[in-house]
Design a protein around this motif. Structure first.
Motif, PDB file in Angstrom:
ATOM      1  N   THR A  56       4.941  -2.234   4.459  1.00 37.25           N
ATOM      2  CA  THR A  56       6.364  -1.936   4.713  1.00 37.25           C
ATOM      3  C   THR A  56       6.516  -1.075   5.974  1.00 37.25           C
ATOM      4  O   THR A  56       7.495  -1.216   6.706  1.00 37.25           O
ATOM      5  N   MET A  87       4.956  -6.058  -4.997  1.00 38.97           N
ATOM      6  CA  MET A  87       4.691  -6.161  -6.436  1.00 38.97           C
ATOM      7  C   MET A  87       4.981  -7.565  -6.963  1.00 38.97           C
ATOM      8  O   MET A  87       4.235  -8.108  -7.774  1.00 38.97           O
ATOM      9  N   ALA A 108       8.682  -0.585  -9.416  1.00 38.72           N
ATOM     10  CA  ALA A 108       8.206   0.741  -9.834  1.00 38.72           C
ATOM     11  C   ALA A 108       9.337   1.743 -10.076  1.00 38.72           C
ATOM     12  O   ALA A 108       9.191   2.663 -10.876  1.00 38.72           O
ATOM     13  N   ASP A 162      10.466  -7.374   0.236  1.00 43.82           N
ATOM     14  CA  ASP A 162       9.278  -6.604  -0.160  1.00 43.82           C
ATOM     15  C   ASP A 162       8.696  -7.188  -1.447  1.00 43.82           C
ATOM     16  O   ASP A 162       9.094  -6.833  -2.551  1.00 43.82           O
ATOM     17  N   LYS A 180      -1.023  -5.831  -3.260  1.00 48.10           N
ATOM     18  CA  LYS A 180      -1.356  -5.919  -4.692  1.00 48.10           C
ATOM     19  C   LYS A 180      -1.979  -7.265  -5.096  1.00 48.10           C
ATOM     20  O   LYS A 180      -3.165  -7.477  -4.890  1.00 48.10           O
ATOM     21  N   GLU A 230      13.382  -5.251  -2.669  1.00 53.14           N
ATOM     22  CA  GLU A 230      12.434  -5.916  -3.565  1.00 53.14           C
ATOM     23  C   GLU A 230      13.209  -7.068  -4.223  1.00 53.14           C
ATOM     24  O   GLU A 230      14.322  -6.858  -4.710  1.00 53.14           O
ATOM     25  N   PHE A 277      11.510   1.026  -4.571  1.00 53.55           N
ATOM     26  CA  PHE A 277      10.261   1.665  -4.153  1.00 53.55           C
ATOM     27  C   PHE A 277       9.584   0.801  -3.095  1.00 53.55           C
ATOM     28  O   PHE A 277       9.330  -0.378  -3.315  1.00 53.55           O
ATOM     29  N   HIS A 278       9.312   1.421  -1.946  1.00 49.68           N
ATOM     30  CA  HIS A 278       8.676   0.672  -0.856  1.00 49.68           C
ATOM     31  C   HIS A 278       7.402   1.345  -0.371  1.00 49.68           C
ATOM     32  O   HIS A 278       6.850   0.941   0.650  1.00 49.68           O
ATOM     33  N   GLY A 279       6.953   2.422  -1.051  1.00 55.74           N
ATOM     34  CA  GLY A 279       5.693   3.048  -0.660  1.00 55.74           C
ATOM     35  C   GLY A 279       5.830   4.546  -0.496  1.00 55.74           C
ATOM     36  O   GLY A 279       6.929   5.105  -0.565  1.00 55.74           O
ATOM     37  N   GLY A 328      -2.646  -2.394   2.517  1.00 53.78           N
ATOM     38  CA  GLY A 328      -1.960  -2.044   1.273  1.00 53.78           C
ATOM     39  C   GLY A 328      -0.458  -2.197   1.439  1.00 53.78           C
ATOM     40  O   GLY A 328       0.031  -2.554   2.524  1.00 53.78           O
ATOM     41  N   GLY A 329       0.269  -1.884   0.361  1.00 47.64           N
ATOM     42  CA  GLY A 329       1.704  -2.107   0.349  1.00 47.64           C
ATOM     43  C   GLY A 329       2.477  -1.179   1.263  1.00 47.64           C
ATOM     44  O   GLY A 329       3.398  -1.612   1.984  1.00 47.64           O
ATOM     45  N   SER A 330       2.131   0.113   1.265  1.00 54.87           N
ATOM     46  CA  SER A 330       2.859   1.049   2.133  1.00 54.87           C
ATOM     47  C   SER A 330       2.610   0.717   3.594  1.00 54.87           C
ATOM     48  O   SER A 330       3.521   0.788   4.432  1.00 54.87           O
TER      49      SER A 330
END
Ligand SMILES: Cc1ncc(COP(=O)(O)O)c(C=O)c1O
Length: 445
Positions: free
Chosen positions: A103, A242, A210, A239, A268, A205, A133-135, A98-100
């Motif tokens: 990162t 998204m 987000a 990042d 994502k 990003e 937002f990075h997680g 996943g994204g978190s």
């Protein structure tokens, strides 16, 4: 009350029954246009036959094998395919779920890179930006620059934050047409203040998501950032959790800004919601430091690189390419953005309509001239989202973008298969919703 520990315990949730294309259906049969793909995830829409077929075939062979012992055809084919799509020498795919996780892994990869390359033990902190937002895990939240971090600050790592590239509310009171990208030069200020010897990477990003609702950077921003990263010997982490895999009308959003990062984080849209997956994509130079050093990246998660998620991602990325969905994202995105500006900006509370490709945002203000946000207590972002649910359009709301507390926006990130007719449907739903909000706000002006 059921036994699920929801994020917002007092909120009532729609119960999803099934999805088809860009639509979701609740258990009472009501149809909704999924205009945010959940959270910019379902890039191919729902129940895509090619992905269901790939999932079924792989599940019948083997769903799970652990990366500590096994490789698999799907992960090798996926890595080869992605290497043909990434810029520069970003060829090496490190898989997570996943994204978190992506990162988080990037923080450790950057730290270990400098250990492997030249034994630098102090070079481990990450600079990120406000309004990012990075997680939600502790490392990724330490890099995150928005209100999600506030309750957890005692747990977070000491990672400095640079100014955001947010032209609508420029932190330096400049105009994009005449500015000197002061926001990019803020990275150099921080590096001097903090000491570049303690910093391993800068993370950003490419298009803010987000935390702020589709903030597109100044065209010159990333060129200055790249030059500063090179000058101070720090990695540039892009990042794309998204924005990547076609969301912005390019395969990777950074492609539009003429620079090549050192690491890309993805998730994502990479598996489009059919199975959890994330990745760090490393350039050869980073990979080679590990290869010529200890040979081991001391990291890993149980589900990372499972064959089922990899087979899903392979089918997703192949479909993106074969069906030219990145082009569709650009063309239909431009069509949607033009319509949104035309139809929504006349509302007195629609401060900004912005975006690129099929990643777009609407920011609400109390006053268009001063850009004063609504009071946080009014809950405008959630209010408009609830109104739009009634209209059958699902958007992704966010708050705190203006000053950390105030500021309301929502994000539009419909599936990349969106047609122009469906874009019109979104616009019609939003106009109806905004008209209802206007009535409800009557005396608040
Ligand atoms: C840019 C960015 N990075 C990281 C994340 C965290 O991803 P995940 O929710 O899959 O952990 C998100 C999620 O929205 C994101 O938008």
């Amino acid at each position: 009350m059921d036994n699920v520990f929801y994020r917002s315990i007092r909120k009532s949730y729609l119960e999803v029954d099934h999805g088809e294309g860009v639509y979701l259906y609740d258990s009472e049969g009501k149809k909704y246009l999924d205009a945010c793909s959940g959270a910019a995830v379902s890039n191919l829409g729902h129940a895509h036959p090619k992905i269901i077929e790939a999932m079924t075939q792989q599940a019948q062979k083997v769903a799970f094998s652990h990366l500590s012992r096994w490789t698999s055809k799907p992960i090798r084919q996926l890595a080869d395919l992605i290497a043909t799509l990434t810029p520069g020498s970003l060829n090496k795919l490190y898989l997570v779920s996943g994204g978190s996780e992506a990162t988080e892994a990037a923080i450790k990869m950057a730290r270990q890179y400098f250990l492997e390359r030249d034994g630098k033990t102090n070079k481990y902190r990450i600079i990120s930006r406000w309004k990012s937002f990075h997680g939600n895990t502790i490392g990724s939240l330490s890099m995150t620059g928005d209100k999600r971090r506030k309750k957890y600050t005692p747990l977070l790592l000491n990672f400095p934050k640079a100014a955001p590239c947010y032209c609508y509310r420029c932190p330096f009171n400049q105009k994009p047409e005449t500015c000197g990208v002061e926001c990019a030069h803020d990275l150099e200020r921080l590096l001097k203040m903090e000491g570049a010897d303690s910093i391993s990477a800068f993370i950003a990003e490419p298009v803010g998501g987000a935390a702020c609702g589709a903030i597109v950077p100044h065209p010159g921003y990333f060129k200055v950032i790249r030059q500063i990263c090179d000058q101070y010997d720090i990695l540039l982490i892009d990042d794309e959790v998204m924005a990547g895999f076609g969301r912005t009308g390019s395969m990777f959003a950074i492609d539009d800004f003429g620079v090549v990062p050192d690491l890309i984080c993805a998730a994502k849209g990479m598996s489009a919601g059919y199975s959890p997956l994330g990745a760090v994509i490393a350039k050869d130079e980073v990979f080679n430091a590990f290869l010529n050093g200890s040979g081991v990246f001391v990291h890993g998660h149980t589900y990372g690189g499972n064959p089922l998620s990899a087979a899903v991602s392979l089918a997703v990325v192949n479909t993106l390419v074969e069906d030219k969905l990145v082009d569709n994202s650009r063309v239909v995105g431009q069509y949607l953005l033009t319509k949104l500006k035309e139809k929504l900006l006349p509302f007195w509370f629609a401060g900004d309509v912005r975006g690129i490709g099929l990643m777009q945002g609407v920011e609400f203000v109390r006053d268009k001239v001063t850009k004063e946000p609504f009071e946080a207590g009014l809950g405008i972002a959630e209010k408009i989202t609830q109104i739009l649910v009634k209209q059958g359009v699902i958007v992704y709301p966010g708050t705190g973008g203006a000053d950390g507390e105030r500021g309301d926006h929502f994000l539009l990130a419909p599936p990349l298969i969106l047609t122009k007719d469906q874009a019109d449907e979104i616009v019609d739903g939003l106009v109806a919703g905004f008209t209802e909000l206007e009535k409800a706000l009557g005396s608040q002006r």
